[in-house]
Scaffold this active site. Sequence first.
Site, PDB file in Angstrom:
ATOM      1  N   SER A 144       0.868  -1.182   0.000  1.00 26.72           N
ATOM      2  CA  SER A 144       0.000   0.000   0.000  1.00 26.72           C
ATOM      3  C   SER A 144       0.901   1.228   0.000  1.00 26.72           C
ATOM      4  O   SER A 144       2.059   1.154   0.440  1.00 26.72           O
ATOM      5  CB  SER A 144      -0.867   0.018   1.270  1.00 26.72           C
ATOM      6  OG  SER A 144      -1.301   1.337   1.567  1.00 26.72           O
ATOM      7  N   TYR A 167      -1.469  -0.835  10.194  1.00 27.50           N
ATOM      8  CA  TYR A 167      -1.339  -0.909   8.727  1.00 27.50           C
ATOM      9  C   TYR A 167       0.012  -0.360   8.274  1.00 27.50           C
ATOM     10  O   TYR A 167       0.628  -0.889   7.355  1.00 27.50           O
ATOM     11  CB  TYR A 167      -2.487  -0.117   8.094  1.00 27.50           C
ATOM     12  CG  TYR A 167      -2.816  -0.500   6.665  1.00 27.50           C
ATOM     13  CD1 TYR A 167      -3.272  -1.773   6.342  1.00 27.50           C
ATOM     14  CD2 TYR A 167      -2.690   0.430   5.628  1.00 27.50           C
ATOM     15  CE1 TYR A 167      -3.599  -2.107   5.040  1.00 27.50           C
ATOM     16  CE2 TYR A 167      -3.029   0.100   4.317  1.00 27.50           C
ATOM     17  CZ  TYR A 167      -3.482  -1.173   4.024  1.00 27.50           C
ATOM     18  OH  TYR A 167      -3.807  -1.514   2.736  1.00 27.50           O
TER      19      TYR A 167
END
Length: 255
Positions: A144, A167
Amino acid sequence: MLTNKVVVVTGGAGLLGRRFCSAVAEQGGIAVVADADGAGATRIAEQLASQYQGRAEAATLDITDKESIARLITKLQKQYGRMDAVVNSAYPRNRNYGRKLEDVTYEDFCENVGLHAGGYFLVAQQFGLLFRKQGGGNVVNIASIYGTMVPRFDIYKGTSMTMPVEYAAIKAAIVHLTRYFAQYFKADGIRVNCISPGGILDKQDEKFLREYKSQCGEKGMLDPQDVTGSLLFLLSDASKYMTGQNLIVDDGFSL
Ligand SMILES: NC(=O)c1ccc[n+]([C@@H]2O[C@H](COP(=O)([O-])OP(=O)(O)OC[C@H]3O[C@@H](n4cnc5c(N)ncnc54)[C@H](O)[C@@H]3O)[C@@H](O)[C@H]2O)c1
């Protein structure tokens, strides 16, 4: 681009995974829709198999369970004799995932990093060892933009969303593990790359979408199909001599 290549997509029933499977089948490959949600995987695989002359099949897979990965590898080896690629696109998380920093416990942090980064490690390890025996293979990890950029917390103000701290740890780990694995398996004909997508449209808050878009080129948040070109490139011989790389696909958001 992928004639008869057997490509396993973990999280293949997910938002991105199902588009990846569709792109693989469309390009002549065989998509293995491998997901913890066995019913979802079966649904997607049946749709794709009827659309693309049987070039998709479902598998129930838990990326955090070594035996589950081993069972899938044994089954596919018997069936096809060879596997060409694995795409790490599952998104495991526990029920407390996504809280704001103040509310994240040590236990939840460790569990979520373990499930996601640990699961990606296990899949890359097990398929890497198989590919070494086979004399080659291809691993693509879905990371990401938040593996390389810090969040712009302002765009989440006034929404129930945040960019979870777990994350950041997970995706930074995946970007770097990609390089580690690429180096480790470089002499074995195995390529390991990753794709770092920006945000993907999924009915998010309108205000958030506007703020996000103000940092982008023309589109803002992307559709899953906006990422498939990069995946096909990495899976195909068009990227034959690329390994250890991270392709950022985000309409310029992270610049
Ligand atoms: N959606 C986005 O905005 C976005 C943006 C950038 C990167 N990504 C990354 O793309 C990847 C896919 O995300 P998504 O949006 O498609 O997620 P998703 O939640 O739509 O799909 C994830 C899939 O993974 C499956 N899964 C969960 N735990 C699993 C396990 N232990 N073993 C096997 N399968 C499991 C789920 O059943 C689900 O089908 C993730 O790595 C995510 O971090 C997503």
